[in-house]
Design a protein around this motif. Structure first.
Motif, PDB file in Angstrom:
ATOM      1  N   THR A   1      -2.413   8.425  -8.742  1.00  0.00           N
ATOM      2  CA  THR A   1      -1.765   7.157  -9.063  1.00  0.00           C
ATOM      3  C   THR A   1      -0.312   7.230  -8.625  1.00  0.00           C
ATOM      4  OG1 THR A   1      -1.227   7.915 -11.259  1.00  0.00           O
ATOM      5  CG2 THR A   1      -3.236   6.614 -11.028  1.00  0.00           C
ATOM      6  N   GLY A   2       0.270   6.084  -8.467  1.00  0.00           N
ATOM      7  CA  GLY A   2       1.670   6.011  -8.061  1.00  0.00           C
ATOM      8  C   GLY A   2       2.208   4.646  -8.435  1.00  0.00           C
ATOM      9  N   PHE A   3       3.432   4.399  -8.040  1.00  0.00           N
ATOM     10  CA  PHE A   3       4.009   3.074  -8.292  1.00  0.00           C
ATOM     11  C   PHE A   3       4.880   2.702  -7.105  1.00  0.00           C
ATOM     12  CE2 PHE A   3       6.904   6.231  -9.863  1.00  0.00           C
ATOM     13  CZ  PHE A   3       8.164   5.743  -9.576  1.00  0.00           C
ATOM     14  N   ILE A   4       5.198   1.431  -7.015  1.00  0.00           N
ATOM     15  CA  ILE A   4       5.973   0.929  -5.881  1.00  0.00           C
ATOM     16  C   ILE A   4       7.457   0.961  -6.227  1.00  0.00           C
ATOM     17  CG2 ILE A   4       6.334  -1.060  -4.341  1.00  0.00           C
ATOM     18  CD1 ILE A   4       3.489  -0.265  -4.141  1.00  0.00           C
ATOM     19  N   ARG A   5       8.210   1.642  -5.414  1.00  0.00           N
ATOM     20  CA  ARG A   5       9.663   1.660  -5.623  1.00  0.00           C
ATOM     21  C   ARG A   5      10.296   0.416  -4.990  1.00  0.00           C
ATOM     22  NH1 ARG A   5      11.064   6.673  -7.427  1.00  0.00           N
ATOM     23  NH2 ARG A   5       9.695   8.387  -6.807  1.00  0.00           N
ATOM     24  N   ASP A   6      11.562   0.216  -5.366  1.00  0.00           N
ATOM     25  CA  ASP A   6      12.281  -0.934  -4.803  1.00  0.00           C
ATOM     26  C   ASP A   6      12.456  -0.768  -3.290  1.00  0.00           C
ATOM     27  OD1 ASP A   6      12.491  -2.102  -7.216  1.00  0.00           O
ATOM     28  OD2 ASP A   6      14.514  -1.326  -7.646  1.00  0.00           O
TER      29      ASP A   6
ATOM     30  N   GLY B   1       0.859  -1.187   0.000  1.00  0.00           N
ATOM     31  CA  GLY B   1       0.000   0.000   0.000  1.00  0.00           C
ATOM     32  C   GLY B   1       0.888   1.227   0.000  1.00  0.00           C
ATOM     33  N   PHE B   2       0.699   2.074  -1.018  1.00  0.00           N
ATOM     34  CA  PHE B   2       1.610   3.196  -1.225  1.00  0.00           C
ATOM     35  C   PHE B   2       0.937   4.512  -0.857  1.00  0.00           C
ATOM     36  CE2 PHE B   2       3.281   6.409  -4.254  1.00  0.00           C
ATOM     37  CZ  PHE B   2       4.554   6.497  -3.722  1.00  0.00           C
ATOM     38  N   CYS B   3       1.699   5.407  -0.259  1.00  0.00           N
ATOM     39  CA  CYS B   3       1.203   6.748   0.087  1.00  0.00           C
ATOM     40  C   CYS B   3       2.184   7.772  -0.445  1.00  0.00           C
ATOM     41  CB  CYS B   3       1.085   6.874   1.610  1.00  0.00           C
ATOM     42  SG  CYS B   3       0.911   8.577   2.189  1.00  0.00           S
ATOM     43  N   ASN B   4       1.682   8.700  -1.232  1.00  0.00           N
ATOM     44  CA  ASN B   4       2.510   9.779  -1.754  1.00  0.00           C
ATOM     45  C   ASN B   4       2.013  11.067  -1.113  1.00  0.00           C
ATOM     46  OD1 ASN B   4       4.098  11.444  -3.293  1.00  0.00           O
ATOM     47  ND2 ASN B   4       3.612  10.429  -5.250  1.00  0.00           N
ATOM     48  N   THR B   5       2.882  11.752  -0.390  1.00  0.00           N
ATOM     49  CA  THR B   5       2.426  12.945   0.330  1.00  0.00           C
ATOM     50  C   THR B   5       2.646  14.222  -0.485  1.00  0.00           C
ATOM     51  OG1 THR B   5       4.536  13.402   1.453  1.00  0.00           O
ATOM     52  CG2 THR B   5       3.065  11.821   2.519  1.00  0.00           C
ATOM     53  N   SER B   6       3.028  14.069  -1.768  1.00  0.00           N
ATOM     54  CA  SER B   6       3.355  15.243  -2.594  1.00  0.00           C
ATOM     55  C   SER B   6       2.224  16.257  -2.673  1.00  0.00           C
ATOM     56  CB  SER B   6       3.713  14.804  -4.013  1.00  0.00           C
ATOM     57  OG  SER B   6       4.838  13.982  -3.975  1.00  0.00           O
ATOM     58  N   HIS B   7       0.990  15.779  -2.659  1.00  0.00           N
ATOM     59  CA  HIS B   7      -0.139  16.703  -2.820  1.00  0.00           C
ATOM     60  C   HIS B   7      -0.859  16.984  -1.503  1.00  0.00           C
ATOM     61  CE1 HIS B   7       0.448  16.699  -7.104  1.00  0.00           C
ATOM     62  NE2 HIS B   7       0.520  15.373  -7.073  1.00  0.00           N
ATOM     63  N   PHE B   8      -0.221  16.664  -0.402  1.00  0.00           N
ATOM     64  CA  PHE B   8      -0.864  16.913   0.900  1.00  0.00           C
ATOM     65  C   PHE B   8      -1.232  18.389   1.075  1.00  0.00           C
ATOM     66  CE2 PHE B   8       0.035  13.285   4.182  1.00  0.00           C
ATOM     67  CZ  PHE B   8      -0.498  12.363   3.303  1.00  0.00           C
TER      68      PHE B   8
ATOM     69  N   ASP C   1       7.519  13.394   0.780  1.00  0.00           N
ATOM     70  CA  ASP C   1       8.053  12.057   1.033  1.00  0.00           C
ATOM     71  C   ASP C   1       7.014  11.013   0.633  1.00  0.00           C
ATOM     72  OD1 ASP C   1      10.251  13.279   2.112  1.00  0.00           O
ATOM     73  OD2 ASP C   1       9.906  12.607   4.184  1.00  0.00           O
ATOM     74  N   GLU C   2       7.496   9.814   0.405  1.00  0.00           N
ATOM     75  CA  GLU C   2       6.598   8.692   0.113  1.00  0.00           C
ATOM     76  C   GLU C   2       6.726   7.673   1.233  1.00  0.00           C
ATOM     77  OE1 GLU C   2       7.620   9.257  -4.617  1.00  0.00           O
ATOM     78  OE2 GLU C   2       8.357   7.495  -3.555  1.00  0.00           O
ATOM     79  N   PHE C   3       5.634   6.961   1.477  1.00  0.00           N
ATOM     80  CA  PHE C   3       5.647   5.949   2.533  1.00  0.00           C
ATOM     81  C   PHE C   3       4.973   4.694   1.992  1.00  0.00           C
ATOM     82  CE2 PHE C   3       4.118   4.077   6.614  1.00  0.00           C
ATOM     83  CZ  PHE C   3       5.364   3.942   7.216  1.00  0.00           C
TER      84      PHE C   3
HETATM   85  C1  NAG Z   1       4.679  10.960  -6.051  1.00  0.00           C
HETATM   86  O1  NAG Z   1       4.118  12.130  -6.568  1.00  0.00           O
HETATM   87  C2  NAG Z   1       5.052  12.914  -7.299  1.00  0.00           C
HETATM   88  C3  NAG Z   1       4.340  14.217  -7.699  1.00  0.00           C
HETATM   89  O2  NAG Z   1       3.159  13.941  -8.353  1.00  0.00           O
HETATM   90  C4  NAG Z   1       5.510  12.137  -8.522  1.00  0.00           C
HETATM   91  O3  NAG Z   1       6.478  12.873  -9.228  1.00  0.00           O
HETATM   92  C5  NAG Z   1       6.137  10.824  -8.041  1.00  0.00           C
HETATM   93  O4  NAG Z   1       6.488  10.018  -9.144  1.00  0.00           O
HETATM   94  C6  NAG Z   1       5.165  10.057  -7.172  1.00  0.00           C
HETATM   95  N1  NAG Z   1       5.864   8.886  -6.656  1.00  0.00           N
HETATM   96  C7  NAG Z   1       5.531   7.628  -6.944  1.00  0.00           C
HETATM   97  C8  NAG Z   1       6.458   6.572  -6.424  1.00  0.00           C
HETATM   98  O5  NAG Z   1       4.547   7.314  -7.564  1.00  0.00           O
END
Ligand code: NAG
Ligand code: NAG
Ligand code: NAG
Ligand code: NAG
Ligand code: NAG
Ligand code: NAG
Ligand code: NAG
Length: 602
Positions: free
Chosen positions: A555-560, A374-381, A448-450
């Motif tokens: 949307t997001g993706f899972i990093r290593d 389960g991925f959380c991206n805080t970029s748009h918080f 940060d991402e969690f």
């Molecule tokens: C998290 O969000 C940022 C900004 O939208 C994006 O550049 C980044 O790729 C995202 N991270 C992942 C792992 O999806």
């Protein structure tokens, strides 16, 4: 000669390798850099009858842990570690004081269901061993990682502890009483170090005369109002209130905060039974599990009550285990809450991370290991919060899965790179859900991402498991406790199920069809692995929710994930003949010859 030693032997009172108790006591060395036995910070009774008491402490730099184990027995006593309560592979010490005052103490391991053996390498260092009219107390220490194949590592995972004792010094191990307990040993703070307000109030969140069902497992839930205060206050401490009994019936207690929008049911009912309203409110604010004590928040922070955005109700969940189906038990357990008007600098927040439980989280049956992400991206918080989000100072966490969960890990990333594994437990125990402190608070910056990774074992399940509130459904969550609070309550990820279904060779043109298709998969080791990989490699949908229930999807993706190797074994070979003893000690190990002889004649 050393093979096939059975568990029963009688220590030889006249054996030359034993030193008298008096000598031991007069030469006891509590060497400087280790915590003195009198200063051990942590303690717990290992059994409900309070016959077995453990105190412990550790030195993180030297990677040593010290114990003082006391059992109400004047015979042999044993204490150690197991894998999942199994005797095979168990690692423990056995010691005692003979009627003539001589002592015995040594490092053992479990071979199979009815054999234990003394280790060739002795890795536990005895500090003292005494006995009074009713009990035996042994103090000893060991390295976290001894590198002996017969010892188990001491880690930040939930440890399965084992204790046993007999009534005399004939070590009839399998006839002794064996007690198992899960415990987290890497505790951080003790309450004495924390600030107490000069004026405070107490408020009890508990059930009243609840009749415990004659059932092995009951999750009883009830909704309780928080105290009504005219001005802002901070809740700063929770402590357990358990109706005293000679057996363990209350396994864990969780307090969930309710948003103010919900219409809540009254009375006490099954949390995950017929009435779905009894599972409302999902924000954990306090967790206590058997073996735990009270929990006090750091000096900087508390849970705000008394302002319009604060919670007003709590769902109290009490897990009872009445394995013996005892009738007529009445319970008044719960949590005592301490609150004060002496405000701390920051309001505490809880960020709910992990896998979105509904509607897509799935775990295949018959899997020895299956990981969910389960991925959380805080970029748009910032945008979602409505104002800039200050750095989140994470000081504690609570891991949450249901019965199939075996491990949970939370990984923090910054600028696309893994920063740290923020928290983890590779031996998760559902019955030990408790708030844990981080060694040092960690800053989670907006941007940060969690990532939350949960590992499950479903070899005992025949059907696919879906996310859901019942204990037979699953969850994959980490609650991060932080300050200062912001408006974001949830940041949960879920796999793109259409992608996953397609990877499994199923046709699916949208999420709903993907969901249906998952149900049609024939599960075997190959499809299980494929599904796990697809969940990890595919896109994630990240759902972010505010305390006002505004939902934004991204949307997001899972990093290593980079899992550091355990430190290599600095094998300073401490074989049986060169066992290092504390200064002033000579050897006082149990006597292998006698053991063998006992076996030979029995
Ligand atoms: C998290 O969000 C940022 C900004 O939208 C994006 O550049 C980044 O790729 C995202 N991270 C992942 C792992 O999806
Ligand atoms: C020690 O205790 C065991 C079991 O409690 C008993 O069977 C045995 O006879 C006792 N041995 C001695 C020497 O008293
Ligand atoms: C616990 O106490 C009750 C009486 O209070 C007694 O009947 C029962 O046998 C005890 N159970 C154990 C396990 O000692
Ligand atoms: C719920 O909280 C909002 C603020 O978040 C407040 O405006 C509203 O009056 C509250 N509703 C109730 C029923 O207390
Ligand atoms: C919460 O959101 C409101 C706007 O809806 C904003 O004014 C306030 O500053 C936010 N609170 C925090 C702590 O970020
Ligand atoms: C799956 O793998 C396990 C070992 O990981 C093995 O014991 C089991 O037999 C395998 N099952 C199938 C159906 O191949
Ligand atoms: C966000 O995603 C969830 C899960 O797929 C879905 O149930 C929900 O309707 C979506 N919400 C919005 C606002 O798109």
């Amino acid at each position: 000669m050393r093979d096939n030693k059975k568990a029963q032997y009688t220590p030889n009172m006249n054996h030359s390798s034993m030193k008298s108790l008096l000598l031991l006591m007069s030469t006891l060395c509590l060497c400087s850099s280790h915590p003195a036995i009198s200063q051990l910070r942590f303690s717990v009774f290992l059994d409900p009858k309070h016959q077995i008491y453990l105190r412990w402490d550790y030195d993180d730099e030297l990677a040593f842990m010290s114990f003082e184990f006391q059992a109400q027995s004047t015979g042999w006593v044993a204490f150690g570690f197991t894998n999942n309560k199994d005797i095979p592979g168990a690692d423990f010490v056995i010691g005692g004081v003979l009627p003539d005052g001589n002592i015995y103490f040594s490092d053992w391991h479990g071979v199979n269901e009815d054999t234990i053996l003394e280790d060739e390498r002795q890795d536990y260092e005895l500090l003292s061993l005494t006995q009074d009219a009713t009990s035996t107390t042994m103090a000893f220490r060991r390295q976290f990682r001894t590198c002996d194949e017969h010892d188990l590592d001491i880690t930040g995972d939930t440890q399965r502890l084992m204790a046993a004792f007999g009534t005399n010094d004939t070590i009839d191990f399998f006839k002794g009483k064996i007690i198992h307990k899960s415990l987290f040993l890497m505790l951080v703070v003790t309450e004495e170090k924390l600030k107490r307000p000069s004026v405070y109030h107490i408020y009890d969140l508990k059930v009243n005369d609840f009749p415990i069902p004659e059932d092995d497992t009951t999750y009883a839930c009830t909704f309780l109002p928080l105290p009504i205060v005219k001005t802002k206050h901070h809740i700063y401490k929770f402590s357990p209130m358990i109706t005293p009994r000679n057996i363990t019936l209350v396994h864990h207690i969780i307090a969930y905060a309710c948003g103010n929008g919900s219409v809540l049911p009254s009375g006490v009912s099954d949390c995950y039974g017929g009435d779905p309203d009894f599972s409302l409110c999902s924000q954990i604010i306090a967790g206590w599990a058997v073996g735990g004590g009270s929990y006090m928040f750091p000096d900087e922070t508390g849970i705000s009550i008394g302002t319009p955005i604060d919670p007003q109700w709590i769902r109290l969940e009490i897990h009872y285990s009445n394995f013996d189906f005892l009738p007529g038990l009445i319970d008044n357990s719960g949590l005592r809450m301490f609150y004060t008007s002496e405000l701390r600098p920051y309001d505490m927040g809880v960020l709910h991370t992990g896998v979105l439980t509904f509607p897509i989280h799935f775990i295949p049956p018959q899997a020895d290991s299956f990981k969910s992400y389960g991925f959380c991206n805080t970029s748009h918080f910032h945008e979602i919060n409505g104002s800039p989000v200050p750095d989140m100072h994470v000081f504690g966490y609570l891991l949450h899965t249901h019965l199939a969960g075996r491990g949970v890990r939370g990984i923090q990333y910054r600028n696309g790179k893994q920063l740290r594994i923020l928290c983890e437990d590779n031996k998760y125990d559902f019955n030990l859900q408790e708030t844990r402190d981080l060694m040092k608070p960690v800053v989670l910056k907006p941007g940060d991402e969690f990532l939350v990774e949960c590992r499950y074992q479903t070899t005992d399940r025949k059907e696919i498991i879906f996310g859901g509130p019942s204990t037979l459904n699953e969850m994959c969550l980490i609650f991060l406790f932080y300050y200062p609070r912001n408006n974001i309550s949830n940041c949960l990820g879920l796999p793109d199920i259409q992608y996953v279904a397609n990877q499994l060779g199923q046709e699916a043109n949208d999420q709903a069809e993907g969901m249906m298709a998952i149900n049609a998969v024939q599960w075997n080791n190959e499809t299980i692995k494929k599904a796990e990989n697809a969940c990890k490699e595919g896109p994630q949908i990240v759902t972010i929710k505010t305390i006002d229930e505004v939902v934004v999807n991204e949307t997001g993706f899972i990093r290593d994930i980079d899992i550091p190797e355990p430190a290599p074994c600095k094998l300073s070979p401490r074989d049986a003949t060169t066992t290092r003893q504390p200064e002033g000690h000579t050897k006082y190990k149990a006597i292998p010859d006698v053991v063998s002889k006992a076996v030979g004649t029995s």
